[in-house]
Scaffold this motif. Structure first.
Motif, PDB file in Angstrom:
ATOM      1  N   LYS A  28       0.738  -0.997  -0.245  1.00 58.17           N
ATOM      2  CA  LYS A  28      -0.054  -0.124   0.374  1.00 58.17           C
ATOM      3  C   LYS A  28       0.637   0.953  -0.230  1.00 58.17           C
ATOM      4  N   SER A  29       0.547   1.868  -0.626  1.00 61.04           N
ATOM      5  CA  SER A  29       0.861   3.677  -0.823  1.00 61.04           C
ATOM      6  C   SER A  29      -0.176   4.637  -0.276  1.00 61.04           C
ATOM      7  N   GLU A  30       0.400   5.343   1.005  1.00 59.78           N
ATOM      8  CA  GLU A  30      -0.096   6.551   1.222  1.00 59.78           C
ATOM      9  C   GLU A  30       0.008   7.543   0.115  1.00 59.78           C
ATOM     10  N   ALA A  31       0.703   7.752  -0.200  1.00 59.10           N
ATOM     11  CA  ALA A  31       0.742   8.882  -1.064  1.00 59.10           C
ATOM     12  C   ALA A  31      -0.211   8.690  -2.657  1.00 59.10           C
ATOM     13  N   LYS A  32      -0.060   7.523  -2.800  1.00 61.47           N
ATOM     14  CA  LYS A  32      -0.797   7.298  -4.115  1.00 61.47           C
ATOM     15  C   LYS A  32      -2.658   7.673  -3.539  1.00 61.47           C
ATOM     16  N   LEU A  33      -2.644   7.101  -2.765  1.00 65.29           N
ATOM     17  CA  LEU A  33      -4.074   6.799  -1.588  1.00 65.29           C
ATOM     18  C   LEU A  33      -4.103   8.545  -2.304  1.00 65.29           C
ATOM     19  N   GLU A  34      -3.822   9.674  -1.837  1.00 68.14           N
ATOM     20  CA  GLU A  34      -4.163  10.368  -1.240  1.00 68.14           C
ATOM     21  C   GLU A  34      -4.092  10.909  -2.748  1.00 68.14           C
ATOM     22  N   GLU A  35      -3.113  10.363  -4.035  1.00 73.12           N
ATOM     23  CA  GLU A  35      -2.671  11.328  -4.791  1.00 73.12           C
ATOM     24  C   GLU A  35      -4.507  10.718  -6.049  1.00 73.12           C
ATOM     25  N   SER A  36      -4.950  10.098  -5.661  1.00 76.72           N
ATOM     26  CA  SER A  36      -6.310   9.362  -6.352  1.00 76.72           C
ATOM     27  C   SER A  36      -7.617  10.212  -4.977  1.00 76.72           C
ATOM     28  N   LYS A  37      -7.634  10.320  -4.079  1.00 80.55           N
ATOM     29  CA  LYS A  37      -7.953  10.825  -3.387  1.00 80.55           C
ATOM     30  C   LYS A  37      -8.446  12.301  -3.909  1.00 80.55           C
ATOM     31  N   ALA A  38      -7.388  12.807  -4.724  1.00 81.38           N
ATOM     32  CA  ALA A  38      -7.382  14.106  -4.943  1.00 81.38           C
ATOM     33  C   ALA A  38      -7.954  13.846  -6.977  1.00 81.38           C
ATOM     34  N   ILE A  39      -8.486  13.299  -7.448  1.00 82.66           N
ATOM     35  CA  ILE A  39      -8.599  13.202  -8.414  1.00 82.66           C
ATOM     36  C   ILE A  39      -9.878  13.437  -8.894  1.00 82.66           C
ATOM     37  N   PHE A  40     -10.580  12.483  -7.546  1.00 85.96           N
ATOM     38  CA  PHE A  40     -11.423  12.073  -7.471  1.00 85.96           C
ATOM     39  C   PHE A  40     -12.239  13.677  -7.134  1.00 85.96           C
ATOM     40  N   LYS A  41     -11.788  14.215  -5.989  1.00 87.94           N
ATOM     41  CA  LYS A  41     -12.066  15.302  -5.959  1.00 87.94           C
ATOM     42  C   LYS A  41     -11.903  16.566  -7.048  1.00 87.94           C
TER      43      LYS A  41
END
Ligand code: SF4
Ligand code: SF4
Length: 302
Positions: free
Chosen positions: A279-292
């Motif tokens: 798991k990559s926390e940074a990638k999760l945050e990046e994905s979250k930013a795309i949805f937002k």
């Protein structure tokens, strides 16, 4: 008669805060039509109670071997072995296993029995805006049971949440939705061919069911497992975000990948099919930013 309807339940988990709003009790049902490579609940996959073994707890007393008339269990220096082609999951060996190295996962429970359990925490639901969630496995494989349980909850003013992989019959949705306050709807991948590779099933029926729930007006939160390297590229995240916008859906929960279920595969003599994934926390945050960036509400569920 509600009393005659039984479900195959493998866990009833109180004080759950990740399966819908507020404090909830989650009823985990056995049986799933998908076989996701990353499944962390292998005990949920088969629709019947089944035996598991924990070799480290076994004291090699041999009582299970003595009691099994079918000779489906054996014990040696490497641990406990169950011949699953012969074993009927009758549970007799579990009864004689003092250290609980053998366990039976799942049991048949009536609606009344499950309701009795979930109703114990009603006061917590009331103060927190919580309720009861049916999860799995796939609750839509047991629609009469879920519908009857949700009906009883609704009659007691308990909020009901259906957590589904979306792969179910429309007739099952017709039974359950009238008593459902919220649907947590999993989308594993928007591309059907990839979906088939990752879960064993294509996603056309899943998207048809999603549109049907939208038509019925039941609130929906999308849930997406984030499996590094399998469904979390910027392209894949963007495609899911666009699909949600097209369907006028507003909210998505991202479910980070974890490996907590790995030990359970050995206890059930199954193979974990996914390769080494981290798991990559940074990638999760990046994905979250795309949805937002698509105007969607997005949370990472821990
Ligand atoms: S009954 Fe339990 S402790 Fe005894 S040999 Fe069988 S699995 Fe091991
Ligand atoms: S569950 Fe029944 S059939 Fe299976 S190993 Fe135990 S006693 Fe034998």
């Amino acid at each position: 008669m509600v009393d005659n309807i039984k479900g195959v339940v493998y866990n009833i988990q109180g004080y759950s805060i990740d399966d819908g709003p507020g404090i909830r009790t989650t009823v985990f049902l056995k049986g799933c039509p998908l076989q996701c490579l990353w499944c962390s609940n292998p005990e949920s996959q088969q629709p019947y109670p089944e035996i598991s073994h924990s070799d480290s707890l076994c004291n090699k007393c041999g009582k299970c071997v003595e009691i099994c008339e079918l000779k489906a269990v054996s014990v040696d220096d490497t641990g406990v072995h169950i011949d699953r082609k012969i074993c009927t999951n009758c549970g007799r060996c579990v009864e004689v296993c003092a250290p609980q190295a053998l366990r039976i996962l799942g049991k048949y429970m009536s609606v009344e029995e499950v309701f009795y359990e979930v109703n114990k925490d009603k006061q917590y639901y009331q103060v927190s805006g919580g309720g009861v969630t049916a999860s799995g496995g796939e609750p839509l494989l047991q629609p009469d049971f879920v519908a009857a349980l949700f009906k009883k909850c609704r009659e007691s003013e308990i909020h009901t949440c259906l957590e589904t992989c979306g792969f179910g019959a429309k007739t099952a949705l017709d039974k359950v939705l009238p008593y459902t306050s919220l649907v947590l709807f999993d989308i594993k991948h928007v591309d059907s061919v990839t979906h088939q590779k990752l879960t064993g099933k294509s996603n056309e029926q899943i998207f048809r069911n999603l549109e049907y729930i939208i038509e019925k007006g039941v609130p929906i939160i999308i849930r997406a497992p984030m499996i590094p390297g399998y469904n979390d590229s910027d392209l894949e995240i963007t495609a899911l975000a666009q699909a949600m916008v097209d369907m006028k859906l507003k909210k998505i929960d991202l479910m980070p990948y974890h490996k907590y279920g790995l030990g359970k595969y050995k206890m059930l003599d199954r193979q974990y099919e996914l390769g080494d994934v981290n798991k990559s926390e940074a990638k999760l945050e990046e994905s979250k930013a795309i949805f937002k960036s698509f105007g969607l509400e997005c949370d990472i569920v821990k």
